[in-house]
Motif scaffolding. Structure first.
Motif, PDB file in Angstrom:
ATOM      1  N   PHE A   1     -71.393  82.132  72.133  1.00 15.11           N
ATOM      2  CA  PHE A   1     -70.243  81.828  72.290  1.00 15.11           C
ATOM      3  C   PHE A   1     -69.557  82.961  73.529  1.00 15.11           C
ATOM      4  O   PHE A   1     -69.197  82.572  73.484  1.00 15.11           O
ATOM      5  N   VAL A   2     -69.506  84.169  72.459  1.00 13.87           N
ATOM      6  CA  VAL A   2     -68.558  85.308  73.512  1.00 13.87           C
ATOM      7  C   VAL A   2     -68.903  85.796  74.321  1.00 13.87           C
ATOM      8  O   VAL A   2     -68.484  87.071  74.922  1.00 13.87           O
TER       9      VAL A   2
ATOM     10  N   VAL B   1     -68.595  86.140  77.457  1.00 12.19           N
ATOM     11  CA  VAL B   1     -67.362  85.735  78.507  1.00 12.19           C
ATOM     12  C   VAL B   1     -67.514  86.542  79.106  1.00 12.19           C
ATOM     13  O   VAL B   1     -67.052  87.266  78.822  1.00 12.19           O
ATOM     14  N   ASP B   2     -66.923  86.787  80.432  1.00 16.89           N
ATOM     15  CA  ASP B   2     -65.806  87.392  81.232  1.00 16.89           C
ATOM     16  C   ASP B   2     -64.886  87.804  80.907  1.00 16.89           C
ATOM     17  O   ASP B   2     -64.236  86.873  79.452  1.00 16.89           O
ATOM     18  N   GLN B   3     -63.873  89.319  81.071  1.00 15.55           N
ATOM     19  CA  GLN B   3     -62.484  89.186  80.337  1.00 15.55           C
ATOM     20  C   GLN B   3     -61.804  88.361  80.152  1.00 15.55           C
ATOM     21  O   GLN B   3     -60.971  88.156  78.925  1.00 15.55           O
ATOM     22  N   SER B   4     -61.580  87.448  81.203  1.00 13.67           N
ATOM     23  CA  SER B   4     -60.394  86.740  81.381  1.00 13.67           C
ATOM     24  C   SER B   4     -60.471  85.717  80.675  1.00 13.67           C
ATOM     25  O   SER B   4     -59.613  85.282  79.739  1.00 13.67           O
ATOM     26  N   THR B   5     -62.161  85.056  80.133  1.00 14.05           N
ATOM     27  CA  THR B   5     -62.285  83.598  79.376  1.00 14.05           C
ATOM     28  C   THR B   5     -62.376  84.746  78.064  1.00 14.05           C
ATOM     29  O   THR B   5     -61.440  83.978  77.218  1.00 14.05           O
ATOM     30  N   LEU B   6     -61.927  85.761  77.802  1.00 10.90           N
ATOM     31  CA  LEU B   6     -62.051  86.197  76.434  1.00 10.90           C
ATOM     32  C   LEU B   6     -60.881  86.114  75.918  1.00 10.90           C
ATOM     33  O   LEU B   6     -60.772  85.943  74.693  1.00 10.90           O
ATOM     34  N   PHE B   7     -60.021  86.871  76.938  1.00 12.59           N
ATOM     35  CA  PHE B   7     -58.468  86.343  76.095  1.00 12.59           C
ATOM     36  C   PHE B   7     -58.276  85.814  76.373  1.00 12.59           C
ATOM     37  O   PHE B   7     -57.451  85.152  75.293  1.00 12.59           O
ATOM     38  N   ASP B   8     -57.972  84.323  77.692  1.00 17.31           N
ATOM     39  CA  ASP B   8     -57.561  83.714  77.266  1.00 17.31           C
ATOM     40  C   ASP B   8     -58.428  82.582  75.447  1.00 17.31           C
ATOM     41  O   ASP B   8     -57.566  81.773  75.290  1.00 17.31           O
ATOM     42  N   LEU B   9     -59.252  83.198  75.120  1.00 14.39           N
ATOM     43  CA  LEU B   9     -59.933  82.007  74.053  1.00 14.39           C
ATOM     44  C   LEU B   9     -59.008  82.979  72.617  1.00 14.39           C
ATOM     45  O   LEU B   9     -58.670  82.483  72.161  1.00 14.39           O
ATOM     46  N   ILE B  10     -58.352  84.524  72.877  1.00  9.15           N
ATOM     47  CA  ILE B  10     -57.498  84.818  72.066  1.00  9.15           C
ATOM     48  C   ILE B  10     -56.886  84.349  71.842  1.00  9.15           C
ATOM     49  O   ILE B  10     -56.158  83.901  70.998  1.00  9.15           O
ATOM     50  N   LEU B  11     -55.755  83.985  73.414  1.00 10.51           N
ATOM     51  CA  LEU B  11     -54.506  83.208  73.614  1.00 10.51           C
ATOM     52  C   LEU B  11     -54.489  81.623  72.356  1.00 10.51           C
ATOM     53  O   LEU B  11     -54.118  81.887  71.795  1.00 10.51           O
ATOM     54  N   ALA B  12     -55.764  81.337  73.211  1.00 16.49           N
ATOM     55  CA  ALA B  12     -55.636  80.371  72.479  1.00 16.49           C
ATOM     56  C   ALA B  12     -55.942  79.917  70.755  1.00 16.49           C
ATOM     57  O   ALA B  12     -55.242  79.310  70.032  1.00 16.49           O
ATOM     58  N   ALA B  13     -57.178  80.769  70.271  1.00 16.56           N
ATOM     59  CA  ALA B  13     -56.695  81.308  68.840  1.00 16.56           C
ATOM     60  C   ALA B  13     -55.741  81.127  68.112  1.00 16.56           C
ATOM     61  O   ALA B  13     -55.733  80.851  67.322  1.00 16.56           O
ATOM     62  N   ASN B  14     -55.186  82.141  68.509  1.00 15.15           N
ATOM     63  CA  ASN B  14     -53.803  82.782  68.115  1.00 15.15           C
ATOM     64  C   ASN B  14     -52.790  81.367  67.973  1.00 15.15           C
ATOM     65  O   ASN B  14     -52.179  81.423  67.017  1.00 15.15           O
ATOM     66  N   TYR B  15     -53.073  80.761  69.442  1.00 18.44           N
ATOM     67  CA  TYR B  15     -51.702  79.426  69.059  1.00 18.44           C
ATOM     68  C   TYR B  15     -52.273  78.835  68.473  1.00 18.44           C
ATOM     69  O   TYR B  15     -51.298  77.805  68.077  1.00 18.44           O
ATOM     70  N   LEU B  16     -53.516  77.909  68.927  1.00 11.81           N
ATOM     71  CA  LEU B  16     -53.781  76.698  67.250  1.00 11.81           C
ATOM     72  C   LEU B  16     -54.350  77.601  66.116  1.00 11.81           C
ATOM     73  O   LEU B  16     -54.405  76.677  65.207  1.00 11.81           O
TER      74      LEU B  16
ATOM     75  N   LEU C   1     -61.560  81.795  65.058  1.00 10.36           N
ATOM     76  CA  LEU C   1     -62.416  82.181  66.406  1.00 10.36           C
ATOM     77  C   LEU C   1     -61.596  83.404  66.530  1.00 10.36           C
ATOM     78  O   LEU C   1     -62.560  84.422  67.373  1.00 10.36           O
ATOM     79  N   LEU C   2     -60.111  83.754  66.374  1.00  9.77           N
ATOM     80  CA  LEU C   2     -59.327  84.860  66.436  1.00  9.77           C
ATOM     81  C   LEU C   2     -60.141  86.353  65.951  1.00  9.77           C
ATOM     82  O   LEU C   2     -60.418  86.441  66.664  1.00  9.77           O
ATOM     83  N   ASP C   3     -61.282  85.874  64.638  1.00 11.40           N
ATOM     84  CA  ASP C   3     -61.287  86.917  64.805  1.00 11.40           C
ATOM     85  C   ASP C   3     -62.875  87.593  65.427  1.00 11.40           C
ATOM     86  O   ASP C   3     -63.320  88.614  65.668  1.00 11.40           O
ATOM     87  N   LEU C   4     -63.816  86.745  65.641  1.00  7.87           N
ATOM     88  CA  LEU C   4     -63.983  86.362  66.509  1.00  7.87           C
ATOM     89  C   LEU C   4     -64.128  86.880  67.431  1.00  7.87           C
ATOM     90  O   LEU C   4     -65.078  88.119  68.391  1.00  7.87           O
ATOM     91  N   THR C   5     -63.600  87.281  68.137  1.00 10.96           N
ATOM     92  CA  THR C   5     -62.875  87.578  69.888  1.00 10.96           C
ATOM     93  C   THR C   5     -62.320  88.555  70.083  1.00 10.96           C
ATOM     94  O   THR C   5     -62.514  89.544  70.731  1.00 10.96           O
TER      95      THR C   5
END
Lengths: 444, 203
Positions: free
Chosen positions: B133-134, B136-151, B156-160
């Motif tokens: 799942f992880v 992915v390119d850096q931009s997507t990874l940081f996007d996932l962190i932001l999303a996991a944080n907001y949501l 998911l936050l720990d994984l990313t």
């Protein structure tokens, strides 16, 4: 929402801090040198800090704690050859870290009662204090007891001026008495002076007294009258006799007992404890030089402690009679270690294999067990997961290999014994010495 | 910097009245909360009403995703919105694009579906899923962190974040800067001072 490729700089501070949380200290140091933002976030999220407590630390305290402004767990460690920080530095630290929960002091020999008292007044949220090789005394300890009302754990090792100080100043529970759960005293000359503190800690669960000089029977007699909720007791290298053990039987809720190298304790004392403390789950005994505890005592354990989960016997001569009863009565026995006993041979291992249904981990060290004993383990102990064999000359890698092959889910560790003449004959042959060194490492 | 949107910021419907009379399931939706519906159902057990087992999520670029409630509430943020009665039509997520939201939903689905992570096979399977799942390119990874944080999806936050940490481990500061394209904004004096301070800290 975002029209550009995201970079790490788009993360909020909290997320970057979370990344740092997964890094060991060395990597965190590297991160602090990446850029100003990383330095800031790393410092803010650095909650556990260990500092070299040499005397010139005092000059960098301000900038250090400006950077690390969220420290809750602090260790101040000085090496034995250097001069440590003094009272003034400690008081300054207490002003920077008012939210301190844990403090560890090692070899900070310049600290005195005055400094420790002032520190305690500023850091009232302290929950754990561990002091090793320092030179303050009863007044300093009382200062902590009088101010830190949340103190749960107190460990004191080699606190040197408790010897001389004001002999009439007793070490009191203060306000911390009601919160204290764990007290540990090691390498103390006048450790008995802590008795009022121990007795006054009514909620005490764990007490450890290790290598402390003098007689401890009287202290145990007083303490066990007052501290009824004791769950865990470690007595190691102490002058304790059956009288002290008889007093320990007053703590009916005792679950964990370590009697290590207490040469005056005999079967009688052990029996008096286990007859009353029937909730015992973990028992460690090291009979050391006198070997006064043997089958008789262990039969009492088997008769009275059905909840026993973990048993470690060092220098205890247990025979099949004792093992038989233990295996039959202690149905929850999961972990068993037998060390340095000439009476444990292959027949005894067979007995364990046949009868210890719940056993998961077995350790045998310096016993006359051979490969035949390993064979016995192939068929018994249905729940066995791990076996460790150390310094048993009769057990070879063939025997172990056979055992592992016949029982797939079992892990077996064999550490080769260091044969005495290997060292003697090594002379300057570095290859032999290297092999011997590896063997010794493994045995440890 | 993006912060977690609090449920207080979400527009609420004002409930001017409680239903006094039976409402047909076909009447226009008036936006009743789940507790009101449950209350209604307990009074009129014979009436059939569809219970909201699916939730509609709307990404920042207007795409909608219908997901099982059990999957949606992996996000504590969404869970609180539902409990506060804001999940009537759809939940707008203005901070999450459709690309990232679909990935997040895929993650939550997998984690909800895996019955018992106690069993070895299921545990290995989930680990393998997470590892892929992880990738992915850096931009997507940081996007996932932001999303996991907001949501507010802790696992998911720990994984990313662990993934980013693994990219940092064992590297020198210069290597770290290269990995993430970070500019060194220290003056030589500042950098020296940090090094000096670091020398005082063992841990």
């Amino acid at each position: 929402m975002v029209d550009h490729d995201l970079t790490i700089s788009d993360l909020p501070d909290a997320c970057l801090a979370r990344v740092f949380h997964f890094l060991p200290p060395l990597d965190r140091k590297q991160c602090s040198l990446v850029c100003r933002w990383w330095l800031f976030v790393e410092g803010q999220s650095h909650h556990r800090l260990t500092l070299n407590a040499r005397t010139d630390l005092a000059s960098v305290l301000r900038s250090v704690f400006n950077r690390f402004d969220s420290v809750t767990k602090l260790s101040l460690k000085c090496d034995r050859k250097s001069v440590s920080i003094g009272d003034e530095a400690l008081v300054n630290i207490s002003r920077y870290c008012e939210n301190l929960i844990r403090l560890k002091l090692r070899s900070c020999r310049e600290l005195t009662d005055t400094g420790v008292l002032k520190f305690a007044k500023n850091c009232r949220k302290l929950r754990k204090l561990s002091v090793g090789s320092c030179c303050f005394g009863a007044m300093g300890v009382n200062g902590v007891m009088d101010n830190c009302l949340f103190l749960e754990e107190l460990s004191v090792k080699r606190l040197q001026t408790v010897v001389d100080g004001n002999p009439t100043e007793e070490i009191r529970p203060g306000v911390a008495g009601s919160a204290l759960r764990m007290i540990s005293l090691k390498d103390m000359y006048n450790g008995q002076r802590f008795e009022p503190l121990i007795s006054g800690s009514k909620k005490l669960k764990t007490l450890r007294i290790v290598r402390c000089y003098g007689d401890w029977d009287k202290v145990l007699q007083v303490v066990t009258k007052n501290v009824k909720e004791l769950v865990e007791l470690h007595l190691e290298r102490l002058q304790v006799s059956d009288l002290g053990l008889a007093a320990v039987s007053g703590c009916r809720g005792l679950e964990i007992l370590h009697l290590l190298k207490t040469p005056d304790c005999s079967n009688l004392g052990l029996t008096s404890v286990v007859e009353k403390c029937t909730l015992l789950r973990k028992l460690h005994i090291d009979g050391w030089k006198t070997r006064r505890i043997n089958d008789e005592g262990l039969i009492s354990v088997a008769k009275n402690c059905p909840n026993l989960q973990e048993l470690v016997l060092i220098n205890v001569d247990i025979t099949r009679a004792g093992l038989d009863l233990l295996s039959t009565n202690c149905r929850k026995l999961e972990r068993l270690a037998l060390c340095g006993s000439e009476t444990i041979g292959d027949a005894e291992i067979s007995c364990i294999a046949a009868k210890c249904r719940a056993l998961r981990k077995l350790c045998i060290k310096s016993c006359p067990v051979s490969d035949y004993g390993m064979e016995a383990l192939a068929v018994g102990c249905p729940n066995l997961v791990k076996v460790k064999v150390k310094k048993c000359k009769g057990v070879t890698s063939d025997g172990v290999g056979w055992l592992m092959a016949s029982r797939g889910s079992l892990t077996v560790n064999l550490d080769a014994p260091v044969v005495e003449n290997q060292i003697a004959n090594a002379g300057n042959d570095s290859r032999v010495l290297a092999v011997v060194a590896v063997g010794q490492d493994q045995i440890r | 910097m993006l912060k977690n949107l609090n449920s207080k910021h979400i527009q609420r419907f004002s409930y001017k009245y409680l239903p006094q009379f039976p409402i047909s399931p076909n009447s226009p939706k008036l936006g009743f909360s789940r507790s009101q519906i449950a209350n209604y159902r307990s009074n009129f057990p014979t009436t059939i009403m569809s219970s909201s087992k699916t939730i509609v999520l709307r990404s920042s670029d207007g795409e909608t995703f219908e997901v099982d409630e059990a999957v949606a509430v992996e996000s504590q943020t969404i869970k609180h919105m539902i409990e506060d009665g804001c999940a009537d039509t759809s939940i707008p997520l203005p901070n999450v694009t459709s690309k990232i939201l679909s990935k997040v939903i895929e993650y939550c689905k997998k984690h909800v579906e895996t019955p018992n992570a106690d069993e070895k096979v299921a545990e290995e399977d989930l680990k393998s899923f997470d590892a892929d799942f992880v990738k992915v390119d850096q931009s997507t990874l940081f996007d996932l962190i932001l999303a996991a944080n907001y949501l507010n999806i802790k696992s998911l936050l720990d994984l990313t974040c662990q993934t980013v940490a693994d990219m940092i481990k064992g590297k020198t500061p210069e290597e770290i800067r290269k990995t993430f394209n970070i500019k060194n904004d220290f003056t030589p004096e500042e950098e020296e001072e940090v090094r000096r301070e670091n020398a005082w800290a063992f841990e």
